[in-house]
Motif scaffolding. Structure first.
Motif, PDB file in Angstrom:
ATOM      1  N   VAL A  12       0.841  -1.202   0.000  1.00  0.00           N
ATOM      2  CA  VAL A  12       0.000   0.000   0.000  1.00  0.00           C
ATOM      3  C   VAL A  12       0.879   1.256   0.000  1.00  0.00           C
ATOM      4  CG1 VAL A  12      -1.712   1.292   1.337  1.00  0.00           C
ATOM      5  CG2 VAL A  12      -1.907  -1.202   1.142  1.00  0.00           C
ATOM      6  N   ARG A  35      10.627  -0.551   8.881  1.00  0.00           N
ATOM      7  CA  ARG A  35      11.491  -1.495   9.600  1.00  0.00           C
ATOM      8  C   ARG A  35      12.708  -1.848   8.748  1.00  0.00           C
ATOM      9  NH1 ARG A  35       8.028  -6.351  11.534  1.00  0.00           N
ATOM     10  NH2 ARG A  35       7.754  -6.622   9.303  1.00  0.00           N
ATOM     11  N   THR A  36      12.463  -2.114   7.454  1.00  0.00           N
ATOM     12  CA  THR A  36      13.564  -2.489   6.554  1.00  0.00           C
ATOM     13  C   THR A  36      13.918  -1.280   5.689  1.00  0.00           C
ATOM     14  OG1 THR A  36      12.517  -4.671   6.499  1.00  0.00           O
ATOM     15  CG2 THR A  36      14.290  -4.282   4.922  1.00  0.00           C
ATOM     16  N   LYS A  39      14.217  -1.213   1.680  1.00  0.00           N
ATOM     17  CA  LYS A  39      13.028  -1.072   0.827  1.00  0.00           C
ATOM     18  C   LYS A  39      12.719   0.418   0.586  1.00  0.00           C
ATOM     19  CE  LYS A  39      10.649  -5.306   2.299  1.00  0.00           C
ATOM     20  NZ  LYS A  39       9.449  -5.867   2.908  1.00  0.00           N
ATOM     21  N   ALA A  61       8.293   0.857  14.468  1.00  0.00           N
ATOM     22  CA  ALA A  61       7.069   1.586  14.809  1.00  0.00           C
ATOM     23  C   ALA A  61       6.378   1.031  16.052  1.00  0.00           C
ATOM     24  CB  ALA A  61       6.117   1.599  13.617  1.00  0.00           C
ATOM     25  N   THR A 105      -5.006   3.599   7.591  1.00  0.00           N
ATOM     26  CA  THR A 105      -5.948   2.937   6.680  1.00  0.00           C
ATOM     27  C   THR A 105      -6.633   1.729   7.322  1.00  0.00           C
ATOM     28  OG1 THR A 105      -4.291   1.415   5.792  1.00  0.00           O
ATOM     29  CG2 THR A 105      -4.547   3.518   4.639  1.00  0.00           C
ATOM     30  N   ASN A 183      -1.351  -7.907   2.827  1.00  0.00           N
ATOM     31  CA  ASN A 183      -0.622  -8.630   3.878  1.00  0.00           C
ATOM     32  C   ASN A 183      -1.357  -9.924   4.281  1.00  0.00           C
ATOM     33  OD1 ASN A 183      -0.052  -9.272   6.820  1.00  0.00           O
ATOM     34  ND2 ASN A 183       1.600  -7.876   6.290  1.00  0.00           N
TER      35      ASN A 183
END
Ligand code: NDP
Length: 399
Positions: A12, A35-36, A39, A61, A105, A183
């Protein structure tokens, strides 16, 4: 012009970030934090060089102190939370501490209980009011656009709305026997839970997939759809005054349902930790790791989605029905932003919600659901930013 901090860098977020960069007149600056970090960097490199200035950061987060430090460093006007529902409250806490507006969202869900509802986020209403910042909840498609559609129908077409049926149809085919379009963990938790709908002032609970209907969707054709509990039912039941019934249906193919039943029967969808070779694992999280990454479905998915709401109510003393929907083509989305339509139909409204909060159109101290604001600017933006809507004044109703 303003600055947005996007948290999360999955399916998203990838679409929302493309759209933010297309809308550089509003979003002069963007920080992508997840987190990564690799990306975030890859996306920044792909989209960099445009008018929106992009930075990236690593953040956990679930760690409020880390979030506060990041927000204090980046100083965004709005935080757009596109991580997972488990992080909502941590990110809202960090927004409160730094007096920064918040958009998400999906409503909060505790990681160890497959149960979502708004109560936890609605408890922040007074705190956000006192801090004079806005929290906009559920700015995706459903919830999100379906909530705005409801407010629009009430404003322009009805004196009273008595029934809403939300129909979420995905006519896309990715060629895999089993995969989820967003997800997998969140998706499977949602569809294996009991169903429910709102009728005459109370919830009616059903077994998972107990209620099945068939519907002929424009642009897609005839599909089986199943009644699910869905988060916008909770806020619409409260905010659409005089409502008597709200139901939510989602289409599923037979292959998806057969695989899901089998996975459920063998215990693979469980969120209870088990011991495997001396290590604690959660079966559903392990399943997520072996399923196709939703982001990888983009180049393979063909077909269209059709998501919308059928309203029944009264206008000028007469009964009236009205259907508002959007049709979105998986392949066109892929050509434009490199994602399939499920991420697209969520990422576009996420950008629009952040824009309306940031430019003040939808800014009001407190915590709000989408249908509590004037729907017109959002409806206009949907047409402009890739999700044009269509209307039908004589729709076939769902039995
Ligand atoms: P993805 O799994 O593709 O992306 C989630 C992202 O969040 C990943 O980049 C992940 O990082 C990151 N993340 C997860 N945990 C943390 C953490 N603790 N700290 C920092 N980053 C974290 O999910 P989707 O993009 O499919 O979904 C995003 C959100 O959109 C979800 O909340 C989902 O429920 C919601 N949604 C809403 C819809 C609507 O219509 N309203 C429809 C579809 C989805 P990493 O890359 O390291 O895994």
């Amino acid at each position: 012009m303003g600055k947005v901090l996007v948290i999360g860098c999955g399916g998203v977020a990838g679409v929302a970030i493309h759209k933010i960069c297309q809308n550089s007149e509003v979003f002069g600056e963007l920080c992508i934090a997840s987190r990564t970090k690799s990306k975030c960097d890859a996306l920044a490199e792909k989209l960099g060089g445009g008018k929106t200035k992009i930075t990236t950061a690593q953040v956990d987060a679930d760690n409020v102190e880390e979030l506060i430090a990041l927000i204090n460093k980046e100083k965004p006007d709005v935080v757009l939370n596109l991580a997972l529902p488990y992080q909502d409250l941590h990110i809202m806490d960090a927004c409160l501490a730094t007096k920064t507006s918040y958009v998400d969202t999906a409503n909060y869900e505790p990681e160890d209980t497959a149960h979502f509802e708004y109560k936890w986020q609605w408890e922040y209403r007074e705190k956000f009011k006192e801090a004079r910042i806005t929290a906009l909840l559920g700015s995706g498609f459903d919830p999100g656009v379906t909530s705005v559609f409801s407010a629009y129908a009430l404003k322009h077409h009805f004196d009273e709305i008595h029934e809403i049926d939300i129909l979420d149809c995905n006519g896309g085919d990715h060629g895999y026997p089993f995969a989820t379009n967003f997800n997998p963990e969140i998706n499977i938790r949602e569809v294996t839970a009991k169903g429910s709908y709102w009728e005459n002032g109370h919830w009616v609970e059903t077994e998972p997939m107990e209620i099945k209907r068939e519907y002929n969707f424009k642009g897609v054709g005839v599909k089986d759809m199943y009644l699910l509990h869905h988060e916008e039912l909770e806020s619409l039941a409260l905010n659409i005054k005089g409502i008597k019934r709200i139901r939510f249906f989602m289409t599923f193919g037979q292959s998806y349902l057969t695989h899901l039943k089998c996975l459920e029967n063998v215990g693979m969808t469980s969120i209870e930790p088990i011991n495997y070779n001396g290590m604690e694992i959660i079966p559903l999280q392990f399943l997520k790791a072996v399923l196709p990454d939703p982001a990888s479905l983009g180049p393979r998915t063909k077909g269209k989605t059709n998501i919308g709401c059928i309203f029944k109510g009264i206008k000028d003393g007469k009964e009236k029905t009205y259907y508002l929907y959007n049709i979105c083509d998986h392949e066109e989305c892929y050509r434009e932003v490199g994602s399939q339509a499920i991420s697209y139909t969520t990422g576009v409204p996420a950008m629009i919600g952040a824009m309306l909060v940031m430019n003040g159109t939808w800014a009001k101290p407190g915590v709000y659901n989408m249908e509590e604001f004037d729907p017109d600017p959002f409806m206009e933006a949907l047409n402009k930013w890739g999700l044009p809507w269509e209307e039908d004044f004589n729709p076939v109703l769902v039995p």
